[in-house]
Design an enzyme around this catalytic site. Structure first.
Site, PDB file in Angstrom:
ATOM      1  N   GLU A 250      -5.907   5.238  -0.617  1.00 24.04           N
ATOM      2  CA  GLU A 250      -6.431   3.957  -0.119  1.00 24.04           C
ATOM      3  C   GLU A 250      -5.467   3.326   0.862  1.00 24.04           C
ATOM      4  O   GLU A 250      -4.268   3.600   0.825  1.00 24.04           O
ATOM      5  CB  GLU A 250      -6.629   2.997  -1.309  1.00 24.04           C
ATOM      6  CG  GLU A 250      -7.715   3.460  -2.257  1.00 24.04           C
ATOM      7  CD  GLU A 250      -7.832   2.572  -3.499  1.00 24.04           C
ATOM      8  OE1 GLU A 250      -7.006   1.658  -3.672  1.00 24.04           O
ATOM      9  OE2 GLU A 250      -8.747   2.815  -4.288  1.00 24.04           O
ATOM     10  N   LYS A 252      -2.951   0.723   2.027  1.00 27.26           N
ATOM     11  CA  LYS A 252      -2.081  -0.229   1.327  1.00 27.26           C
ATOM     12  C   LYS A 252      -2.034  -1.475   2.199  1.00 27.26           C
ATOM     13  O   LYS A 252      -1.388  -1.491   3.237  1.00 27.26           O
ATOM     14  CB  LYS A 252      -0.682   0.352   1.136  1.00 27.26           C
ATOM     15  CG  LYS A 252       0.252  -0.603   0.440  1.00 27.26           C
ATOM     16  CD  LYS A 252       1.617   0.029   0.233  1.00 27.26           C
ATOM     17  CE  LYS A 252       2.507  -0.824  -0.637  1.00 27.26           C
ATOM     18  NZ  LYS A 252       2.442  -2.243  -0.387  1.00 27.26           N
ATOM     19  N   ARG A 257      -1.401  -9.821  -4.004  1.00 27.85           N
ATOM     20  CA  ARG A 257      -2.243  -9.371  -5.102  1.00 27.85           C
ATOM     21  C   ARG A 257      -3.059 -10.536  -5.627  1.00 27.85           C
ATOM     22  O   ARG A 257      -2.512 -11.620  -5.864  1.00 27.85           O
ATOM     23  CB  ARG A 257      -1.317  -8.838  -6.206  1.00 27.85           C
ATOM     24  CG  ARG A 257      -1.992  -8.020  -7.254  1.00 27.85           C
ATOM     25  CD  ARG A 257      -1.955  -6.576  -6.857  1.00 27.85           C
ATOM     26  NE  ARG A 257      -2.500  -5.727  -7.902  1.00 27.85           N
ATOM     27  CZ  ARG A 257      -1.828  -4.722  -8.464  1.00 27.85           C
ATOM     28  NH1 ARG A 257      -0.591  -4.478  -8.121  1.00 27.85           N
ATOM     29  NH2 ARG A 257      -2.400  -3.964  -9.368  1.00 27.85           N
ATOM     30  N   ARG A 272       0.008 -12.013  -9.046  1.00 23.21           N
ATOM     31  CA  ARG A 272       0.642 -11.040  -9.934  1.00 23.21           C
ATOM     32  C   ARG A 272       1.663 -11.706 -10.834  1.00 23.21           C
ATOM     33  O   ARG A 272       2.092 -11.147 -11.811  1.00 23.21           O
ATOM     34  CB  ARG A 272       1.278  -9.899  -9.135  1.00 23.21           C
ATOM     35  CG  ARG A 272       2.401 -10.341  -8.260  1.00 23.21           C
ATOM     36  CD  ARG A 272       2.930  -9.198  -7.471  1.00 23.21           C
ATOM     37  NE  ARG A 272       3.892  -8.428  -8.235  1.00 23.21           N
ATOM     38  CZ  ARG A 272       4.634  -7.466  -7.709  1.00 23.21           C
ATOM     39  NH1 ARG A 272       4.493  -7.161  -6.439  1.00 23.21           N
ATOM     40  NH2 ARG A 272       5.506  -6.823  -8.433  1.00 23.21           N
ATOM     41  N   GLU A 302      -6.310  -7.030  -3.208  1.00 17.79           N
ATOM     42  CA  GLU A 302      -5.263  -7.512  -2.304  1.00 17.79           C
ATOM     43  C   GLU A 302      -5.963  -8.396  -1.273  1.00 17.79           C
ATOM     44  O   GLU A 302      -6.927  -7.969  -0.635  1.00 17.79           O
ATOM     45  CB  GLU A 302      -4.586  -6.304  -1.631  1.00 17.79           C
ATOM     46  CG  GLU A 302      -3.420  -6.650  -0.747  1.00 17.79           C
ATOM     47  CD  GLU A 302      -2.071  -6.736  -1.501  1.00 17.79           C
ATOM     48  OE1 GLU A 302      -2.053  -6.690  -2.750  1.00 17.79           O
ATOM     49  OE2 GLU A 302      -1.046  -6.876  -0.818  1.00 17.79           O
ATOM     50  N   PHE A 343      -9.744  -3.191  -5.178  1.00 17.11           N
ATOM     51  CA  PHE A 343      -9.382  -1.797  -5.441  1.00 17.11           C
ATOM     52  C   PHE A 343      -9.430  -1.394  -6.911  1.00 17.11           C
ATOM     53  O   PHE A 343      -9.209  -0.243  -7.244  1.00 17.11           O
ATOM     54  CB  PHE A 343      -8.027  -1.436  -4.825  1.00 17.11           C
ATOM     55  CG  PHE A 343      -6.870  -2.292  -5.253  1.00 17.11           C
ATOM     56  CD1 PHE A 343      -6.324  -2.146  -6.510  1.00 17.11           C
ATOM     57  CD2 PHE A 343      -6.322  -3.221  -4.382  1.00 17.11           C
ATOM     58  CE1 PHE A 343      -5.251  -2.916  -6.906  1.00 17.11           C
ATOM     59  CE2 PHE A 343      -5.253  -4.000  -4.777  1.00 17.11           C
ATOM     60  CZ  PHE A 343      -4.712  -3.842  -6.045  1.00 17.11           C
ATOM     61  N   ARG A 419       4.838   0.042 -14.429  1.00 15.93           N
ATOM     62  CA  ARG A 419       4.981   0.709 -13.130  1.00 15.93           C
ATOM     63  C   ARG A 419       4.733   2.183 -13.397  1.00 15.93           C
ATOM     64  O   ARG A 419       5.489   2.813 -14.125  1.00 15.93           O
ATOM     65  CB  ARG A 419       6.394   0.482 -12.588  1.00 15.93           C
ATOM     66  CG  ARG A 419       6.560   0.941 -11.165  1.00 15.93           C
ATOM     67  CD  ARG A 419       7.926   0.581 -10.631  1.00 15.93           C
ATOM     68  NE  ARG A 419       8.118  -0.854 -10.480  1.00 15.93           N
ATOM     69  CZ  ARG A 419       7.647  -1.586  -9.484  1.00 15.93           C
ATOM     70  NH1 ARG A 419       6.937  -1.002  -8.527  1.00 15.93           N
ATOM     71  NH2 ARG A 419       7.868  -2.872  -9.418  1.00 15.93           N
ATOM     72  N   LYS A 425       2.929   4.460  -3.922  1.00 15.49           N
ATOM     73  CA  LYS A 425       2.850   3.841  -2.595  1.00 15.49           C
ATOM     74  C   LYS A 425       3.631   4.681  -1.597  1.00 15.49           C
ATOM     75  O   LYS A 425       4.705   5.177  -1.924  1.00 15.49           O
ATOM     76  CB  LYS A 425       3.386   2.412  -2.650  1.00 15.49           C
ATOM     77  CG  LYS A 425       4.703   2.244  -3.357  1.00 15.49           C
ATOM     78  CD  LYS A 425       5.052   0.771  -3.535  1.00 15.49           C
ATOM     79  CE  LYS A 425       6.416   0.632  -4.178  1.00 15.49           C
ATOM     80  NZ  LYS A 425       6.705  -0.711  -4.656  1.00 15.49           N
TER      81      LYS A 425
HETATM   82  P1  ATP Z   1       6.031  -3.744  -6.309  1.00 14.97           P
HETATM   83  O1  ATP Z   1       5.828  -2.269  -6.414  1.00 14.97           O
HETATM   84  O2  ATP Z   1       6.809  -4.356  -7.384  1.00 14.97           O
HETATM   85  O3  ATP Z   1       4.769  -4.446  -6.039  1.00 14.97           O
HETATM   86  P2  ATP Z   1       6.683  -4.513  -3.741  1.00 14.97           P
HETATM   87  O4  ATP Z   1       6.429  -5.965  -3.814  1.00 14.97           O
HETATM   88  O5  ATP Z   1       7.669  -3.999  -2.765  1.00 14.97           O
HETATM   89  O6  ATP Z   1       7.013  -3.904  -5.121  1.00 14.97           O
HETATM   90  P3  ATP Z   1       4.695  -3.050  -2.528  1.00 14.97           P
HETATM   91  O7  ATP Z   1       5.622  -2.071  -1.896  1.00 14.97           O
HETATM   92  O8  ATP Z   1       4.076  -4.059  -1.658  1.00 14.97           O
HETATM   93  O9  ATP Z   1       5.291  -3.814  -3.638  1.00 14.97           O
HETATM   94  O10 ATP Z   1       3.545  -2.148  -3.275  1.00 14.97           O
HETATM   95  C1  ATP Z   1       2.657  -2.491  -4.260  1.00 14.97           C
HETATM   96  C2  ATP Z   1       1.650  -3.571  -3.894  1.00 14.97           C
HETATM   97  O11 ATP Z   1       0.756  -3.156  -2.871  1.00 14.97           O
HETATM   98  C3  ATP Z   1       0.698  -3.932  -4.998  1.00 14.97           C
HETATM   99  O12 ATP Z   1       1.282  -4.783  -5.935  1.00 14.97           O
HETATM  100  C4  ATP Z   1      -0.466  -4.592  -4.277  1.00 14.97           C
HETATM  101  O13 ATP Z   1      -0.229  -5.977  -4.161  1.00 14.97           O
HETATM  102  C5  ATP Z   1      -0.410  -3.975  -2.893  1.00 14.97           C
HETATM  103  N1  ATP Z   1      -1.592  -3.177  -2.533  1.00 14.97           N
HETATM  104  C6  ATP Z   1      -2.149  -3.178  -1.304  1.00 14.97           C
HETATM  105  N2  ATP Z   1      -3.193  -2.352  -1.228  1.00 14.97           N
HETATM  106  C7  ATP Z   1      -3.340  -1.790  -2.458  1.00 14.97           C
HETATM  107  C8  ATP Z   1      -4.258  -0.825  -3.000  1.00 14.97           C
HETATM  108  N3  ATP Z   1      -5.234  -0.270  -2.272  1.00 14.97           N
HETATM  109  N4  ATP Z   1      -4.095  -0.480  -4.308  1.00 14.97           N
HETATM  110  C9  ATP Z   1      -3.099  -1.023  -5.059  1.00 14.97           C
HETATM  111  N5  ATP Z   1      -2.209  -1.923  -4.590  1.00 14.97           N
HETATM  112  C10 ATP Z   1      -2.312  -2.315  -3.298  1.00 14.97           C
END
Ligand code: ATP
Length: 567
Positions: A250, A252, A257, A272, A302, A343, A419, A425
């Site tokens: 998907e 990102k 969130r 979140r 998101e 999602f 996690r 990701k």
């Molecule tokens: P964390 O992993 O703690 O969230 P971070 O704040 O650096 O660390 P990101 O690297 O942004 O997080 O990656 C996870 C976040 O990506 C998710 O919490 C969500 O908010 C966002 N996200 C965006 N698109 C999606 C998707 N399709 N599925 C799941 N999460 C998504």
């Protein structure tokens, strides 16, 4: 219960860094908690209400200083001076209480009931005279406190207990006190915590000593649930190895969130961090009413900001104010509209879907949510086992200005609060610069009194030019890394000017910052800004003249332009 007993437990917990030792101390303490003292569990983590409850203590360092000054009869300036030397207001309260006690010798008994009663009144205070009322509630407690009680009261007030325990330590201690401390009980306790976000509620069940009681805990629509978090993979190939082929890939999205709860006519939105943000997003409520079918559900999504005219997606930074702002909501909604990308779904029409495979959940989303671009859509997704197709999709996500992709195992369940290795990701590798801090902004709420956003500059011969702000990458509590308060303490003597919340800082502290992209920007004097800046370390080994230069940044920008992503 006497507050002294709790304060002494905090003290023994802080005197050891060994986890097992901490668990032993806590298990002992937990077995001695009676039914009427159950809310002491919240205090163990420095809270007064369950985690899902938005009411937090939220006392700033400044207010704590005023209360300490009043309670101990010490001039405010003196308290500030002591604080700036020791860097720990808790210790200041302890010391000043000790001095005072020698002269006054009063002896009230402070109980945890009284502490909870007064602290619980703090978040609800509003309007005129709030500050005075808060100070008098705190002073009442501090004047009855012994030095060690004063230390932990103040640390609780400012949200910084420093005893090195987390929710997981409490979980392990519950498992060891009331079960055999085995893996299964600890897993069941965690699941109950993640579903309820209420430690005292889980404690009530744990005390029964029966796993089957814990298993009865259900998701409740309308009460926030912790979201599932993703691990990282470096490449698509590595992603496939971890989640298997085929898998769902998907976009990102670079937003925030948003978890959407619906029960009949009641719709609630949570972040979140379990904050209720329903009032801030009236348009989302409308989209859910119009475009999502079902009597009750919990959707995970998101929300991404976009430009109303050009329809281009915006970075998270530019819409982040919509989460916090409580006024001018309609105006803000027009200026910074969001699109909700659904999602996941974890509850539907009275049934929890946590144990259903992702593939089924994602199919259900397609059945109940109708796509309305720039309002509400299914997160863009492909299901494939073909690496070439996956790479193309990844490139497309980046071209569409999103952060990268998520790879998800089709058979996986949804584990709130964990996690997991079956949702990954993938983002482009980050690069880094060494920059100097030349300004900042004081934070609010929990972070008030600390500088929580730092202005960074690069050098241009003998000048410093701003290139952006960084507010992520710092540690919040215990653990490795640098925290806001540590850095603020280092910066205090370097402040040259204060205006409202903003400060100017003499260029001295050099930090390493990673970023994903350099952009042209009129906002900063260097003409550039960094996308996704993240603090990684302070560089005491570097002088402010030994940092990244404007020339180097221009070169990097050119290199980036030639990169395939922009070709
Ligand atoms: P964390 O992993 O703690 O969230 P971070 O704040 O650096 O660390 P990101 O690297 O942004 O997080 O990656 C996870 C976040 O990506 C998710 O919490 C969500 O908010 C966002 N996200 C965006 N698109 C999606 C998707 N399709 N599925 C799941 N999460 C998504």
């Amino acid at each position: 219960m006497r507050y002294l007993k709790l304060a002494e437990t905090y003290e023994s917990l802080s005197s050891t860094t060994r986890r097992l030792e901490k668990i032993k101390i806590l298990s002992n303490f937990l077995t001695g908690i009676s039914e009427s003292d159950r809310e002491v569990i919240y205090l163990l983590l420095g809270q007064i209400y369950p985690e899902y409850d938005a009411r937090k203590i939220g006392i700033s360092n400044q207010l704590a200083i005023k209360a300490i000054s009043k309670a101990t009869g010490t001039e405010k300036e003196q308290v500030v001076k002591e604080w700036k030397t020791s860097g720990d207001i808790g210790r200041v309260a302890e010391k000043l209480t000790k001095n005072k006690k020698q002269s006054t010798l009063q002896n009230h008994i402070l109980t945890t009931e009284k502490v909870l009663e007064n602290l619980k009144k703090l978040p609800g205070l509003e309007g005129k005279g709030t500050v005075d009322k808060k100070i008098s509630l705190i002073t009442e407690l501090l004047t009855s406190a012994s030095p060690i009680e004063a230390l932990y009261l103040v640390r609780t007030l400012i949200g910084d207990l420093r005893i090195g325990i987390q929710e997981s330590t409490i979980r392990e201690s519950m498992a060891s006190a009331f079960f055999k401390g085995d893996k299964e009980s600890s897993k069941e306790i965690q699941e109950a915590i993640d579903k309820t976000n209420d430690l005292a509620r889980v404690f009530d069940l744990v005390k029964m000593g029966k796993i089957k009681e814990l298993k009865k805990v259900k998701l409740e629509v309308g009460k926030p649930v912790k979201v599932m978090l993703a691990k990282k993979a470096k490449t698509i190939k590595e992603g496939f190895e971890a989640v298997g082929k085929p898998c769902a890939i998907e976009y990102k999205y670079d937003g925030f969130r948003l978890v959407i709860h619906k029960k009949g006519d009641q719709i609630n939105l949570f972040t979140r961090h379990l904050e209720n943000v329903t009032k801030q997003f009236p348009e989302v409520i409308e989209y859910i009413k119009k475009y999502a079918k079902g009597d009750s559900f919990i959707l995970d999504s998101e929300a991404v900001g976009f430009d109303n005219k050009t329809k281009e997606y915006k970075q998270f930074q530019s819409v982040s104010q919509r989460i916090k702002r409580k006024y001018d909501i309609e105006k803000l909604q027009k200026e910074l509209p969001v699109e909700v990308n659904i999602f996941d779904i974890i509850y539907y029409n009275g049934k929890s879907l946590l144990k259903e495979p992702f593939e089924k959940r994602t199919e259900l989303i397609k059945k109940i949510v109708t796509n309305h671009p720039y309002k509400i859509i299914h997160a863009k997704q492909i299901i494939t086992g073909d690496e070439k197709k996956a790479e193309e999709f990844y490139k497309k996500a980046l071209k569409d200005r999103q952060e990268g992709v998520m790879m998800k195992r089709l058979s996986s369940e949804y584990n709130p609060g964990s996690r997991v290795g079956f949702m990954l990701k993938i983002k482009p590798e980050e690069r880094d610069f060494d920059l100097v801090i030349t300004g900042g902004e004081y934070g609010t709420g929990k972070r008030s009194g600390w500088i929580s956003s730092f202005i960074l500059s690069c050098k241009d011969k003998d000048k410093f030019l701003e290139i952006g702000k960084v507010g992520t990458g710092f540690k919040e509590k215990e653990g490795g890394g640098v925290s806001f308060d540590e850095l603020t303490k280092e910066l205090f003597p370097l402040i040259t000017e204060e205006k409202g919340k903003s400060v100017k800082i003499k260029p001295k502290i050099v930090v390493s910052v990673t970023y994903q992209e350099i952009q042209k920007s009129p906002t900063y004097s260097s003409g550039f800004a960094l996308r996704f800046p993240r603090f990684t370390a302070t560089r005491p080994d570097r002088s402010p003249f030994d940092i990244t230069s404007l020339n180097e940044i221009e070169e990097e920008f050119e290199k980036q332009r030639r990169n395939w992503r922009y070709g």
